[in-house]
Each structure stands twice: as structure tokens, then as C-alpha cells.
Design an enzyme around this catalytic site. Structure first.
Site, PDB file in Angstrom:
ATOM      1  N   PRO A   2      55.042  43.292 120.842  1.00 54.23           N
ATOM      2  CA  PRO A   2      55.585  44.010 122.003  1.00 54.23           C
ATOM      3  C   PRO A   2      56.272  43.055 122.980  1.00 54.23           C
ATOM      4  CG  PRO A   2      53.177  44.224 121.874  1.00 54.23           C
ATOM      5  CD  PRO A   2      53.598  43.378 120.732  1.00 54.23           C
ATOM      6  N   GLU A   3      57.521  43.348 123.302  1.00 49.68           N
ATOM      7  CA  GLU A   3      58.273  42.543 124.258  1.00 49.68           C
ATOM      8  C   GLU A   3      58.253  43.278 125.603  1.00 49.68           C
ATOM      9  OE1 GLU A   3      59.903  39.664 123.759  1.00 49.68           O
ATOM     10  OE2 GLU A   3      59.918  39.414 121.593  1.00 49.68           O
TER      11      GLU A   3
END
Ligand SMILES: [Zn+2]
Length: 269
Positions: A2-3
Site C-alpha cells: 500500500p502506497e
């Protein structure tokens, strides 16, 4: 992994269900995440949630006596269940809310974190973080001023949390492509014009990803749904050997700071 856009999308997905609601209790089925889940989180009882915020890739749940700090690590995800449903193997943490909803944390690789802080200003994981990329503090002037005496290489520099938070490998590659800047150039070679373009490009790319993520918000309410990660529209990342969408040259790949780096030698200078 997850960014920042996924973390912000997660925040927007869970926020309406938590703020103003009360955590009745928590259920921690496996406390061995990247660091052990904090004692205070295991013992939560009748705590109202005052706000749900984000700093870098940390989600911050504000309670009257402190903060729950959540990091999704490599594979963590959050979703809201409207009613009790049997946990599966990787569902490590639940927060059971007064209205019957459940915030459920799933993390197959267990690199995420659930930490407690009495005072965010003294919180070691949040100290020394650079500005938020979508804040007014981060702009061309900031980037240019910071770049002037740096002899390191641009791409790893952009990914340094002390320079700006939340620009991971994907976004560093994409932003440098859109801004026509070769990723292996020294930082102090950036012109003022390039620094302004780069800061604006980073903001645009992150905004667009967050908007795209908005379309997946419904997933936060599906008990059997996949987590809220979303397919990105990408120009160069992961596209070694494919043709540049602007000029038709082959996209090249090198390693910089041990991270895969993709670029077009024709379009980037
Ligand atoms: Zn090109």
C-alpha cells in the site's frame, strides 16, 4: 504494497464509520506484527473516536487519551464489517464498535503495525518525517532550495521520507517520467523550472491515484471483498522493454538504491 494513495483511500473509507462512534473493545488474535501490538490497544474499552487522520503512510485514530497508530506494512488492509463475521486466518485485529460495526485488520505478511501513542509529538515513528506531498509546504521552491547542495541521485532522494513522505518507488518512477527528468541525475543538477514541475507532477499523480481509489471505496464495506488496493494507470513502472507511450522508444530499467527504476532515455533528460 500500500502506497500513500491507498492509505489515504483507506482513511476515507473507514473514517465515516469510526468518527463519532465508540470503540467498545478490541480483539487482537495475533499481536506479533512488525512490532508487538501495544498493550493499550489490547485493553481498549469504551473509547470514542474523535478523528481519523493520516501522516505519511500512518493512519491515526484519535481517542481522548491518545492515538492508535496503524501502518499497513507490505500487505495490510482495513475494512468495515456491518456485523460479526467469523475471522479468517490473517484477520489479526478487530475493533468492535458500539453500533455493531467492526473495523477488521487483515495482514498475511504481518509487516504492519498497531501502536499506541499518548502524544504524537513524542512519537518516535512519526519524528523526522518530511512534509506531506499534498500540503502547501511541499512545492517547487521547497524542492529547489533543498536540492541545491545535494550530490546524491534524484530518484532515491525523492523517496527519502525526510525530503517528502509517501513518494514510494512507483510514484518516483512515474513522476520523473512525466517531468522529463532522468532518475540517475545528481540532485543538484535540477533547475528551478524542473524542481517546480517535479513538485507539481508529484501532487498531480498522487491526487489522480486517490481519485481512482475513491471508486473502490465500496470495497471497505464488503466483508468478503478484497482490500482497497487499486490498479494504477502507469506509464513506465514495471514496463521494461515496452514502448514509451509518448515517443515509442523502449523503456529501460536499471537499479538505483537497490530499487527497480524505469525510464525513457528519449523523453527524460
Ligand atoms: Zn519516450
Amino acid at each position: 504494497m500500500p502506497e500513500l494513495p491507498e492509505v489515504e483511500t483507506s482513511r476515507r473509507g473507514i473514517e465515516p464509520h469510526l468518527t463519532g462512534n465508540v470503540i467498545q473493545y478490541s480483539e487482537v488474535r495475533n499481536s506479533r506484527l512488525r512490532w508487538p501490538v501495544s498493550e493499550q490497544i489490547m485493553k481498549l474499552a469504551d473509547q470514542p473516536v474523535l478523528s481519523v487522520r493520516r501522516r505519511a503512510k500512518y493512519l491515526l485514530l484519535e481517542l481522548p487519551e491518545g492515538w492508535i497508530i496503524i501502518h499497513l506494512g507490505m500487505s495490510g488492509s482495513l475494512r468495515i464489517l456491518l456485523k460479526e463475521s467469523p475471522p479468517e486466518k490473517h484477520d489479526h485485529v478487530d475493533l468492535i464498535m458500539a453500533d455493531g460495526k467492526i473495523l477488521r485488520y487483515t495482514d498475511p505478511r504481518r509487516f504492519g503495525a498497531w501502536l499506541w501513542s499518548d502524544n504524537l509529538d513524542e512519537c518516535s515513528v512519526l519524528a523526522h518525517l518530511g512534509p506531506e506531498p499534498l500540503s502547501d509546504v511541499f512545492d517547487g521552491e521547497y524542492l529547489y532550495t533543498l536540492s541545491c547542495n545535494k550530490k546524491t541521485v534524484i530518484k532515491p532522494w525523492l523517496m527519502d521520507n525526510k525530503v517528502v513522505v509517501g513518494v514510494g518507488n512507483i510514484y518516483a518512477n512515474e513522476a520523473l517520467y512525466v517531468a522529463h527528468i532522468l532518475p540517475e541525475r545528481p540532485v543538484n543538477s535540477l533547475t528551478q523550472e524542473e524542481a517546480y514541475l517535479l513538485a507539481d507532477t508529484i501532487k498531480q499523480i498522487l491526487h489522480r491515484s486517490i481519485e481512482q481509489g475513491g471508486t473502490t471505496l465500496k470495497d471497505f464495506l464488503q466483508s468478503d471483498g478484497k482490500p482497497g488496493y487499486f490498479a494504477q494507470e502507469l506509464f513506465v513502472y514495471g514496463k521494461k522493454g515496452e514502448l514509451c507511450p509518448k515517443c515509442g522508444e523502449k523503456i529501460e530499467s536499471i537499479k538505483l538504491g537497490q530499487r527497480s527504476t524505469f525510464f525513457c532515455r528519449q523523453c527524460q533528460h
